[in-house]
Design an enzyme around this catalytic site. Sequence first.
Site, mmCIF file in Angstrom:
data_model
loop_
_atom_site.group_PDB
_atom_site.id
_atom_site.type_symbol
_atom_site.label_atom_id
_atom_site.label_comp_id
_atom_site.label_asym_id
_atom_site.label_seq_id
_atom_site.Cartn_x
_atom_site.Cartn_y
_atom_site.Cartn_z
ATOM 1 N N SER A 124 0.895 -1.258 -0.198
ATOM 2 C CA SER A 124 -0.087 0.039 0.035
ATOM 3 C C SER A 124 0.794 1.378 0.014
ATOM 4 O O SER A 124 1.844 1.510 -0.979
ATOM 5 C CB SER A 124 -0.829 0.023 1.130
ATOM 6 O OG SER A 124 -1.983 0.603 0.826
ATOM 7 N N LYS A 129 4.129 1.917 -2.496
ATOM 8 C CA LYS A 129 4.535 2.872 -3.110
ATOM 9 C C LYS A 129 5.912 3.412 -3.063
ATOM 10 O O LYS A 129 6.981 3.695 -4.055
ATOM 11 C CB LYS A 129 3.713 4.233 -2.918
ATOM 12 C CG LYS A 129 1.977 4.069 -2.869
ATOM 13 C CD LYS A 129 1.364 5.494 -2.417
ATOM 14 C CE LYS A 129 0.003 5.127 -1.663
ATOM 15 N NZ LYS A 129 -1.046 4.638 -2.530
ATOM 16 N N TRP A 143 -9.965 0.280 -4.559
ATOM 17 C CA TRP A 143 -9.394 1.544 -4.277
ATOM 18 C C TRP A 143 -7.752 1.710 -4.951
ATOM 19 O O TRP A 143 -7.633 2.721 -5.174
ATOM 20 C CB TRP A 143 -9.257 1.594 -2.713
ATOM 21 C CG TRP A 143 -8.982 3.134 -2.071
ATOM 22 C CD1 TRP A 143 -7.889 3.240 -1.265
ATOM 23 C CD2 TRP A 143 -9.495 4.367 -2.504
ATOM 24 N NE1 TRP A 143 -7.817 4.665 -1.191
ATOM 25 C CE2 TRP A 143 -8.773 5.338 -1.661
ATOM 26 C CE3 TRP A 143 -10.609 4.782 -3.128
ATOM 27 C CZ2 TRP A 143 -9.320 6.595 -1.594
ATOM 28 C CZ3 TRP A 143 -11.243 5.916 -3.297
ATOM 29 C CH2 TRP A 143 -10.225 7.065 -2.439
ATOM 30 N N HIS A 154 -7.623 -5.730 0.643
ATOM 31 C CA HIS A 154 -6.291 -4.985 0.714
ATOM 32 C C HIS A 154 -5.640 -5.527 1.885
ATOM 33 O O HIS A 154 -5.876 -5.460 2.822
ATOM 34 C CB HIS A 154 -6.876 -3.449 0.854
ATOM 35 C CG HIS A 154 -5.644 -2.357 0.871
ATOM 36 N ND1 HIS A 154 -4.983 -2.046 -0.266
ATOM 37 C CD2 HIS A 154 -5.152 -1.882 1.901
ATOM 38 C CE1 HIS A 154 -4.291 -1.249 0.080
ATOM 39 N NE2 HIS A 154 -4.209 -1.016 1.289
HETATM 40 C C1 GCU Z 1 -5.206 4.686 2.002
HETATM 41 C C2 GCU Z 1 -4.687 5.512 0.936
HETATM 42 C C3 GCU Z 1 -3.875 4.733 -0.078
HETATM 43 C C4 GCU Z 1 -2.985 3.814 0.639
HETATM 44 C C5 GCU Z 1 -3.528 3.248 1.806
HETATM 45 C C6 GCU Z 1 -2.564 2.354 2.803
HETATM 46 O O1 GCU Z 1 -6.107 3.726 1.737
HETATM 47 O O2 GCU Z 1 -5.984 6.209 0.548
HETATM 48 O O3 GCU Z 1 -3.371 5.507 -1.020
HETATM 49 O O4 GCU Z 1 -2.400 2.876 -0.131
HETATM 50 O O5 GCU Z 1 -4.198 4.013 2.601
HETATM 51 O O6 GCU Z 1 -1.466 2.469 2.843
HETATM 52 O O7 GCU Z 1 -2.947 1.301 3.441
#
Ligand code: GCU
Length: 385
Positions: free
Chosen positions: A223, A227, A316, A367
């Site tokens: 997540s 990134k 998402w 997720h």
């Molecule tokens: C939120 C956010 C995402 C991210 C996620 C996470 O949902 O919007 O961009 O990847 O948190 O890090 O769990």
Amino acid sequence: MVATVMAAITVCAAESGAPTGVPDVLKTVAGKPVTTVETWEQVRRPEVLELFKTHVFGRNAVERPSTLRFEPIEPDREMMEGKALRKRVNIRYSGPGGEGAIALTAFIPKAAQPVPAFVLICNRSSAKHIDPDRLTKNPFFPAEELVARGYAALAFHNGDVDPDFHDGFTNGVHAVFQPDPSVRKPDAWGTIAAWAWGASRVMDWIETQPTIDRTRVGVVGHSRGGKTALWCGATDTRFALTISNNSGCGGAKFNRMALPKSESIARINKSFPHWFCTNYKQYGDNEDALPVDQHMLVALIAPRLAYVASATLDDWAGQPGEFHSCLLASPVWRLYGQQGLVGETLPAPDTPLHQGRVGYHLRTGKHDLTLYDWQRFMDFADKHK
Ligand code: GCU
């Protein structure tokens, strides 16, 4: 979910047929096609890296600080029924604004040869997800499984490098090296760049460890950590493998794709104003103006190994967008005479694509970073050693 995926696949097909307005990873800013590895490495790759620094993640205030030092937290200890040696170390640094430290935990399998390793950028609580004492074993960091398959398992908490809240860059590594946030430039590093910097400091430590094979180290993140892993793999070529799990917007998700259930640049900048550089703000609801798209981030990893993982219930993160970036990045691997992603359309759930040097899977479920994901990462690393 199936409907969303199908609709997006249609978009994929349309875009891969005749992409309009998509920045071409293999065309220089001056408009010249890139047809050789030499032009990629000397002209286009530096250009793309520069574009991501300027417009997306920001520019680091410092790379490896001269003050960097490694300090054992406690003596090494045999763990996992003697199968692994645990090392705990504080990676310390200081700058004009003070000091910082990253607490690293490493489980290194006992072996005759140096072992390959995975470094997890852990964006969940250390106590529950890393637990150096292994009283809590969480599939988010399945150290026992990694060790059983011959990999060293390393993890650090991203918050050690920079706490994950918007404080105007007055704490964490930003404040150590740039104590006055009022002089920050629009392309100064954000929090994701700081976390990636932290993973590079872990690599600095790995390079001091004779029992780890520094040529076979993977960086893994989930997540926001996913990134971060991508930016780390893009900026630090010492990592042989970069794994982004459910990374979504600002990670592997291609922006120029209609995925209404997924996070947009406008949303991410609003919810997490500290993650990216200030320049990135101008691309909210204005994706087409961004001189890059996320396939170019994946492409920066070539010709090393890249892996993107999605989950069926994780709309998402925009699964088809995560897949699409792998597809559009692959021509750069082909430039090297290698296969990038082998697969044309989003695969069925739980059927990993591992043939080329860009791996991908769509896991059934929500997720998360699960044991299934890790097993596939290890399969991919085993296959491409
Ligand atoms: C939120 C956010 C995402 C991210 C996620 C996470 O949902 O919007 O961009 O990847 O948190 O890090 O769990």
